[in-house]
Design an enzyme around this catalytic site. Structure first.
Site, mmCIF file in Angstrom:
data_model
loop_
_atom_site.group_PDB
_atom_site.id
_atom_site.type_symbol
_atom_site.label_atom_id
_atom_site.label_comp_id
_atom_site.label_asym_id
_atom_site.label_seq_id
_atom_site.Cartn_x
_atom_site.Cartn_y
_atom_site.Cartn_z
ATOM 1 N N SER A 83 -4.978 4.541 0.272
ATOM 2 C CA SER A 83 -4.970 6.003 0.277
ATOM 3 C C SER A 83 -5.499 6.583 -1.023
ATOM 4 C CB SER A 83 -3.537 6.521 0.505
ATOM 5 O OG SER A 83 -2.682 6.083 -0.534
ATOM 6 N N HIS A 112 -8.575 4.620 6.440
ATOM 7 C CA HIS A 112 -7.330 5.223 5.969
ATOM 8 C C HIS A 112 -6.624 5.959 7.095
ATOM 9 C CE1 HIS A 112 -5.196 8.425 3.317
ATOM 10 N NE2 HIS A 112 -4.393 7.420 3.581
ATOM 11 N N ASN A 123 -6.249 13.931 0.451
ATOM 12 C CA ASN A 123 -5.442 13.959 -0.774
ATOM 13 C C ASN A 123 -6.094 14.768 -1.884
ATOM 14 O OD1 ASN A 123 -3.144 12.576 0.019
ATOM 15 N ND2 ASN A 123 -4.039 10.573 -0.400
ATOM 16 N N GLU A 136 -9.607 8.448 8.077
ATOM 17 C CA GLU A 136 -10.713 8.642 7.136
ATOM 18 C C GLU A 136 -11.472 7.321 7.024
ATOM 19 O OE1 GLU A 136 -9.207 11.972 3.941
ATOM 20 O OE2 GLU A 136 -8.520 9.924 3.635
#
Length: 517
Positions: free
Chosen positions: A123, A144, A194, A156
């Protein structure tokens, strides 16, 4: 672009929450899954738990008994890495440590065939760095998933500098075949979610630090006006402040201390105190059987005003707030029209006029600053809403110069229209507008820097963190001119570095185009 053939062997390394979730989804999609962990008992437990999940899906009518039995039969544990030799795809879901991941993939490269795709569920670690020491770095890609894997749609697909395009395309198609919503992204700090999500937490923490309102009130505004499933403070409590703070620091450091990603001293204090959220029993809120959830600040009932009118002024934000006018009419108000206030700018939002008060949509200035600029003391601002026609709550900010009578008339106006009214202290940008502008800005920068497409970033934020609207689609709805104005006014108040406008937004402003053409 084609997926791995159904029935191909997929190996999953790591049987924790992420690894077992990936194994469950892959087996249900028709792939033979081999699950490995250095702890054999963990593999046995994971497979048993997956079987129970399949059983519950059958009970709920979401999976047939035959399909559940077949999926369970496709899932097996292996005692050593050597037993994944025939896999077409190996997905790693182990500890977030670069050296450990590199060691695992070096070991796997000596076991699997040269045509096997290697995928990391990292991540936060650079996919480029993980692949750097492999003999065939082009076959390593990021895959991900988001927790819980069976419920979260987003994957992802992260390409490092060496990742072959056909490898990324195959993994993308395979994730889609598993019923997921994949997006392509380049290996940059935070990938898409993120990175782009940082302002959701960062702006909330700044608002709390500036005493705009308490955590419960800001959470209520973000949920009931902004349309987010959870407010930022309750979400940080759920994630855990140690984790959230660590991710923020990781992104901040990876971008060489860019002020846009600066961590919060408030969150650092929570971590220092061990107040980590739900898991520790205390964060921004207290948890436990005897804990009482604080109520958001809501204004007391005020009298319904007599006079309401609206200034029709240029700017796309007029279309955004048109449903507000309709809502007032539905509440029985006769809404007249009048000329704009003296000194109103070309892109001012439409102003509602109520018993002498002027009521504007936030543009990144404080109400006090706006009152001074317009030479109208009785100025009140309202915050952005996802759905002006259906929102339950509206946030207001009053200028320091505003009289109590004028402010109470505005409160009464929106209460009569069916809103719970919350007052925020007069901070620039308010809450939802400030947050959405920053989310859109960060998303625009990700697109501008080639990390992903505009469509991908909107899919990622909706599917990965359940945002009610993609940030760039939201910017189009508000209007790029208004978003740029908000950011520019925030930069004038707080400094250019954090609120600098993305070049992509300025380009769209200059050519008059929407982000999603």
């Amino acid at each position: 672009m084609s997926a791995l053939v159904t029935g191909s062997v997929v190996a999953v390394i790591g049987s924790g929450a992420m690894g077992s979730g990936i194994a469950q989804v892959a087996a249900a999609a028709g792939y033979s899954v081999k699950l490995f962990d250095t702890r054999p008992e963990a593999v046995d437990k994971a497979i048993a738990d997956i079987g129970k999940v399949y059983g519950k899906l059958v009970e709920k009518g979401r999976m047939s008994g035959a399909d559940a039995d077949a999926a369970r039969a496709r899932l097996s544990g292996v005692a050593s890495l050597d037993q994944v030799a025939g896999a077409a795809l190996v997905i790693e879901a182990i500890v977030e440590n670069l050296d450990v991941k590199r060691g695992l993939f070096a070991e796997l490269e000596a076991i699997v065939g040269d045509d096997c795709i290697l995928a990391t569920n990292t991540s936060s670690i650079s996919v480029t760095a993980i692949a750097a020491k492999l003999r065939l770095p082009q076959r390593l890609v990021g895959m991900h998933f988001f927790n819980p894997v069976p419920l979260m749609a987003l994957v992802e697909v992260i390409s490092g500098l060496a990742t072959a395009q056909e490898v990324a395309d195959t993994v993308y198609a395979t994730a889609a075949a598993w019923g997921k919503s994949p997006v392509h992204a380049k290996s940059t700090p935070g990938f898409i979610v993120n990175r782009v999500a940082r302002p959701f937490y960062g702006e909330a923490l700044r608002l709390l630090l500036e005493q705009a309102a308490d955590a419960a009130t800001l959470d209520a505004v973000m949920r009931e006006a902004g349309g987010f499933r959870m407010g930022p403070f309750e979400l940080m409590d759920l994630i855990g402040h140690d984790i959230n703070f660590s991710v923020t620091n990781s992104v901040f450091n990876a971008y060489f201390c860019d002020p846009r990603f600066a961590p919060s001293v408030l969150q650092q204090e929570l971590v220092n105190a061990g107040f980590l959220g739900r898991k520790s029993g205390r964060g921004f809120y207290c948890y436990g059987d005897d804990a009482t959830r604080p109520e958001p600040m809501t204004e007391a009932p005020q009298a319904r005003p007599e006079v309401v009118s609206i200034s029709i002024e240029p700017g796309v934000s007029g279309a955004l707030t048109a449903p507000m006018e309709q809502r007032l009419r539905s509440a029985g108000f006769t809404v007249g029209h009048r000329k704009p206030l003296p000194g109103a700018g070309e892109h001012e939002a439409p102003a509602f006029h109520c018993n002498g008060a002027a009521v504007f949509l936030s543009d990144g200035r404080s109400a006090t600053e706006r009152a001074s600029a317009n030479k109208h003391s009785d100025t009140v601002l309202f915050d952005l809403m996802l759905d002006f026609a259906g929102a339950k709550r509206i946030a207001l900010a009053r200028a320091d110069q505003c009289s109590d009578a004028a402010y109470h008339a505005v409160v009464g106006l929106f209460q009569a229209a069916g809103f719970s009214v919350t007052r925020l202290d007069d901070v620039p940008g308010m809450a939802v507008m400030r947050t959405v502008a920053m989310l859109a800005n960060e998303a625009a920068d990700a697109v501008n820097q080639g990390v992903c497409s505009a469509q991908a970033v909107d899919i990622a934020m909706q599917k990965g963190v359940n945002y009610p609207c993609g940030p760039l689609a939201w910017a189009d709805a508000v209007g790029v001119p208004h978003i740029v104005t908000v950011l520019s006014n925030l930069a004038a108040n707080y400094g250019e570095d954090r609120y600098r406008v993305s070049p992509l937004l300025r380009r769209k402003l200059a050519n008059g185009a929407r982000i999603h053409a």
